[in-house]
Each structure stands twice: as C-alpha cells, then as structure tokens.
Write a protein that holds these residues in place. Structure first.
Motif, PDB file in Angstrom:
ATOM      1  N   GLU A   1       8.570  -9.306 -44.643  1.00  0.00           N
ATOM      2  CA  GLU A   1       8.820  -9.964 -43.360  1.00  0.00           C
ATOM      3  C   GLU A   1      10.307 -10.269 -43.190  1.00  0.00           C
ATOM      4  OE1 GLU A   1       7.098 -12.176 -39.884  1.00  0.00           O
ATOM      5  OE2 GLU A   1       6.416 -10.556 -41.162  1.00  0.00           O
ATOM      6  N   ALA A   2      10.941 -10.725 -44.249  1.00  0.00           N
ATOM      7  CA  ALA A   2      12.370 -11.039 -44.188  1.00  0.00           C
ATOM      8  C   ALA A   2      13.200  -9.771 -43.940  1.00  0.00           C
ATOM      9  CB  ALA A   2      12.817 -11.727 -45.472  1.00  0.00           C
ATOM     10  N   ILE A   3      12.865  -8.699 -44.629  1.00  0.00           N
ATOM     11  CA  ILE A   3      13.580  -7.435 -44.416  1.00  0.00           C
ATOM     12  C   ILE A   3      13.433  -6.982 -42.969  1.00  0.00           C
ATOM     13  CG2 ILE A   3      13.609  -4.965 -44.974  1.00  0.00           C
ATOM     14  CD1 ILE A   3      12.860  -5.809 -47.890  1.00  0.00           C
ATOM     15  N   ARG A   4      12.227  -7.120 -42.438  1.00  0.00           N
ATOM     16  CA  ARG A   4      11.971  -6.723 -41.046  1.00  0.00           C
ATOM     17  C   ARG A   4      12.842  -7.539 -40.093  1.00  0.00           C
ATOM     18  NH1 ARG A   4       8.264  -7.619 -36.797  1.00  0.00           N
ATOM     19  NH2 ARG A   4       7.161  -9.286 -37.868  1.00  0.00           N
ATOM     20  N   PHE A   5      12.974  -8.835 -40.348  1.00  0.00           N
ATOM     21  CA  PHE A   5      13.805  -9.693 -39.501  1.00  0.00           C
ATOM     22  C   PHE A   5      15.279  -9.291 -39.584  1.00  0.00           C
ATOM     23  CE2 PHE A   5      16.500 -13.542 -39.151  1.00  0.00           C
ATOM     24  CZ  PHE A   5      16.296 -13.834 -37.813  1.00  0.00           C
ATOM     25  N   LEU A  18      18.204  -8.298 -36.480  1.00  0.00           N
ATOM     26  CA  LEU A  18      19.637  -8.591 -36.570  1.00  0.00           C
ATOM     27  C   LEU A  18      20.515  -7.365 -36.804  1.00  0.00           C
ATOM     28  CD1 LEU A  18      19.528 -11.910 -38.639  1.00  0.00           C
ATOM     29  CD2 LEU A  18      19.718 -11.629 -36.149  1.00  0.00           C
ATOM     30  N   GLY A  19      19.911  -6.211 -37.092  1.00  0.00           N
ATOM     31  CA  GLY A  19      20.691  -4.984 -37.230  1.00  0.00           C
ATOM     32  C   GLY A  19      21.396  -4.796 -38.566  1.00  0.00           C
ATOM     33  N   PHE A  20      21.002  -5.564 -39.587  1.00  0.00           N
ATOM     34  CA  PHE A  20      21.549  -5.353 -40.928  1.00  0.00           C
ATOM     35  C   PHE A  20      20.934  -4.077 -41.508  1.00  0.00           C
ATOM     36  CE2 PHE A  20      22.966  -9.492 -40.251  1.00  0.00           C
ATOM     37  CZ  PHE A  20      23.538 -10.095 -41.358  1.00  0.00           C
ATOM     38  N   THR A  21      21.543  -3.515 -42.535  1.00  0.00           N
ATOM     39  CA  THR A  21      20.963  -2.354 -43.213  1.00  0.00           C
ATOM     40  C   THR A  21      20.437  -2.789 -44.578  1.00  0.00           C
ATOM     41  OG1 THR A  21      23.105  -1.725 -44.150  1.00  0.00           O
ATOM     42  CG2 THR A  21      22.471  -0.662 -42.090  1.00  0.00           C
ATOM     43  N   LEU A  22      19.313  -2.215 -44.962  1.00  0.00           N
ATOM     44  CA  LEU A  22      18.743  -2.478 -46.277  1.00  0.00           C
ATOM     45  C   LEU A  22      19.489  -1.619 -47.285  1.00  0.00           C
ATOM     46  CD1 LEU A  22      16.599  -3.705 -48.167  1.00  0.00           C
ATOM     47  CD2 LEU A  22      15.095  -1.807 -47.504  1.00  0.00           C
ATOM     48  N   GLU A  23      20.156  -2.267 -48.229  1.00  0.00           N
ATOM     49  CA  GLU A  23      20.955  -1.562 -49.223  1.00  0.00           C
ATOM     50  C   GLU A  23      20.139  -1.196 -50.459  1.00  0.00           C
ATOM     51  OE1 GLU A  23      24.447  -0.721 -48.925  1.00  0.00           O
ATOM     52  OE2 GLU A  23      23.847  -1.124 -46.862  1.00  0.00           O
ATOM     53  N   ARG A  24      19.339  -2.158 -50.955  1.00  0.00           N
ATOM     54  CA  ARG A  24      18.525  -1.887 -52.141  1.00  0.00           C
ATOM     55  C   ARG A  24      17.517  -3.004 -52.346  1.00  0.00           C
ATOM     56  NH1 ARG A  24      23.445  -3.671 -54.032  1.00  0.00           N
ATOM     57  NH2 ARG A  24      23.401  -5.435 -55.472  1.00  0.00           N
ATOM     58  N   GLN A  25      16.504  -2.699 -53.154  1.00  0.00           N
ATOM     59  CA  GLN A  25      15.501  -3.676 -53.557  1.00  0.00           C
ATOM     60  C   GLN A  25      15.342  -3.601 -55.069  1.00  0.00           C
ATOM     61  OE1 GLN A  25      12.599  -2.372 -50.130  1.00  0.00           O
ATOM     62  NE2 GLN A  25      11.848  -4.286 -51.023  1.00  0.00           N
ATOM     63  N   VAL A  56      20.632  -6.939 -48.055  1.00  0.00           N
ATOM     64  CA  VAL A  56      20.856  -6.419 -46.708  1.00  0.00           C
ATOM     65  C   VAL A  56      22.322  -6.660 -46.358  1.00  0.00           C
ATOM     66  CG1 VAL A  56      18.462  -6.648 -45.919  1.00  0.00           C
ATOM     67  CG2 VAL A  56      20.026  -8.574 -45.641  1.00  0.00           C
ATOM     68  N   LYS A  57      22.872  -5.739 -45.576  1.00  0.00           N
ATOM     69  CA  LYS A  57      24.302  -5.803 -45.270  1.00  0.00           C
ATOM     70  C   LYS A  57      24.520  -5.808 -43.762  1.00  0.00           C
ATOM     71  CE  LYS A  57      27.173  -3.643 -47.985  1.00  0.00           C
ATOM     72  NZ  LYS A  57      28.009  -2.619 -48.641  1.00  0.00           N
ATOM     73  N   TYR A  62      29.192  -7.920 -44.640  1.00  0.00           N
ATOM     74  CA  TYR A  62      28.780  -9.128 -45.350  1.00  0.00           C
ATOM     75  C   TYR A  62      27.378  -8.938 -45.935  1.00  0.00           C
ATOM     76  CZ  TYR A  62      28.335 -13.980 -46.634  1.00  0.00           C
ATOM     77  OH  TYR A  62      28.180 -15.134 -47.360  1.00  0.00           O
ATOM     78  N   VAL A  63      27.192  -9.403 -47.166  1.00  0.00           N
ATOM     79  CA  VAL A  63      25.946  -9.182 -47.900  1.00  0.00           C
ATOM     80  C   VAL A  63      25.082 -10.440 -47.915  1.00  0.00           C
ATOM     81  CG1 VAL A  63      24.999  -8.674 -50.193  1.00  0.00           C
ATOM     82  CG2 VAL A  63      26.979  -7.407 -49.350  1.00  0.00           C
ATOM     83  N   VAL A  64      23.788 -10.250 -47.640  1.00  0.00           N
ATOM     84  CA  VAL A  64      22.787 -11.307 -47.755  1.00  0.00           C
ATOM     85  C   VAL A  64      21.748 -10.843 -48.761  1.00  0.00           C
ATOM     86  CG1 VAL A  64      20.947 -12.567 -46.548  1.00  0.00           C
ATOM     87  CG2 VAL A  64      23.166 -12.200 -45.422  1.00  0.00           C
ATOM     88  N   GLU A  65      21.405 -11.732 -49.706  1.00  0.00           N
ATOM     89  CA  GLU A  65      20.378 -11.446 -50.702  1.00  0.00           C
ATOM     90  C   GLU A  65      19.126 -12.222 -50.320  1.00  0.00           C
ATOM     91  OE1 GLU A  65      19.969 -11.450 -55.536  1.00  0.00           O
ATOM     92  OE2 GLU A  65      21.101 -13.087 -54.614  1.00  0.00           O
ATOM     93  N   LEU A  66      18.006 -11.517 -50.248  1.00  0.00           N
ATOM     94  CA  LEU A  66      16.716 -12.117 -49.942  1.00  0.00           C
ATOM     95  C   LEU A  66      15.906 -12.148 -51.229  1.00  0.00           C
ATOM     96  CD1 LEU A  66      16.135 -10.027 -46.709  1.00  0.00           C
ATOM     97  CD2 LEU A  66      17.018 -12.378 -46.848  1.00  0.00           C
ATOM     98  N   LEU A  67      15.301 -13.305 -51.560  1.00  0.00           N
ATOM     99  CA  LEU A  67      14.609 -13.471 -52.832  1.00  0.00           C
ATOM    100  C   LEU A  67      13.199 -14.013 -52.610  1.00  0.00           C
ATOM    101  CD1 LEU A  67      17.737 -15.075 -53.251  1.00  0.00           C
ATOM    102  CD2 LEU A  67      17.116 -14.113 -55.444  1.00  0.00           C
ATOM    103  N   GLN A  68      12.202 -13.274 -53.057  1.00  0.00           N
ATOM    104  CA  GLN A  68      10.815 -13.723 -52.993  1.00  0.00           C
ATOM    105  C   GLN A  68      10.368 -14.062 -54.414  1.00  0.00           C
ATOM    106  OE1 GLN A  68       7.903 -11.148 -51.054  1.00  0.00           O
ATOM    107  NE2 GLN A  68       6.293 -12.050 -52.311  1.00  0.00           N
TER     108      GLN A  68
END
Length: 153
Positions: free
Chosen positions: A22-26, A31-38, A62-63, A68-74
């Motif tokens: 869900e966070a990646i989708r948001f 917001l138009g960020f790109t998924l860099e890696r998981q 996500v970038k 600018y880099v944002v890290e999402l953590l579940q």
C-alpha cells in the motif's frame, strides 16, 4: 559545534508502514516516486541497530524525481508496535515537504489514488515564502506530506 557532530548530509527519510504494498502504491502512484529496490532483513543485527524486539522487516526504497530517497519499512510485529495519530499537531508527528509544479493537480492525483487532503491549498501570507501555496495530504498510516508550490519568479 557542528564539527563535533560530523553531519555532512541528509541521506534519507524512513517511515514505518503497516502495508509495504500500500505504501509503495501511494509513493509511486500518487506522488510519482520511483521504486528503486525492495529487500528483507532481520535478526540480531536489526535488533542491535533499532532496539525493536524480534525484528523482521520488509523494506522498499523509493526515490523522488529530484533524487531524494525515502525508505519504507514494514516490521513483522506491525500494528503491535503502535501507530501515529491522525493529527499533524500530535507530539512526535512528522511530515515530509515536497515541492510541486501544480499543487491542485498534485492534490487531485493523491485523491484519485484514494487518499485525501487534510485541508485546503492556501498561500503563505508573509515572510520569505510569501505567496507559496501549501497543503497537507495524508497517505497510508496517516503519514503526512506537505505539498508546496512556490510562487513564479
């Protein structure tokens, strides 16, 4: 005093989320960020670094368009770890400010993706950012994003 701290840059911002998908989708869709890696990690190393009991975490990087880099953590314990209140004024609440070209289009995109604006886009009335349009939007887990459209110069 800053020499003693040795801070040379801001590397990234991290947000704990209840659903990585869900966070990646948001972050990518709204917001138009790109998924860099998981990735996934856990064990004693993560406990030693974070202090989270029995940690296991799925992460995504996500970038932003500007890099600018944002890290999402579940985390595996999920909601057992608690959640932030739905108020930008709550103690400990944080927000990330993003510069946008068109604040109304950005809000419409967020709302079309199923999330909401917390208020209206308004112009800053004075000071060095006078005329800048600002609005808060809320994503999954009540993560607050401030959208900022600077005045044309």
């Amino acid at each position: 005093m800053t020499d003693a701290v040795n801070v040379v840059a801001v590397d990234h911002t991290g947000f704990a989320v209840s659903s990585l998908d869900e966070a990646i989708r948001f972050w990518t869709g709204a917001l138009g960020f790109t998924l860099e890696r998981q990735s996934e990690m856990g064990g004693d190393f993560l406990y030693q670094v974070t202090g989270v009991d029995d940690p296991s975490v799925k992460t995504a990087i996500v970038k932003a368009p500007g890099g600018y880099v944002v890290e999402l953590l579940q985390y595996s314990n999920g909601r057992q770890n608690g959640a932030i209140p739905n108020s930008a004024g709550s103690i400990g609440a944080a927000h990330l400010a993003l510069t946008v070209k068109n604040i109304h289009a950005a809000i419409a995109r967020v709302e079309a993706a199923g999330w909401k604006a917390k208020g209206s886009a308004l112009s800053i009335p004075g000071g060095p950012r006078k005329g800048t349009l600002v609005a808060y939007v809320s994503g999954p887990d009540h993560i607050t994003i401030e959208l900022m459209q600077p005045t044309a110069r």
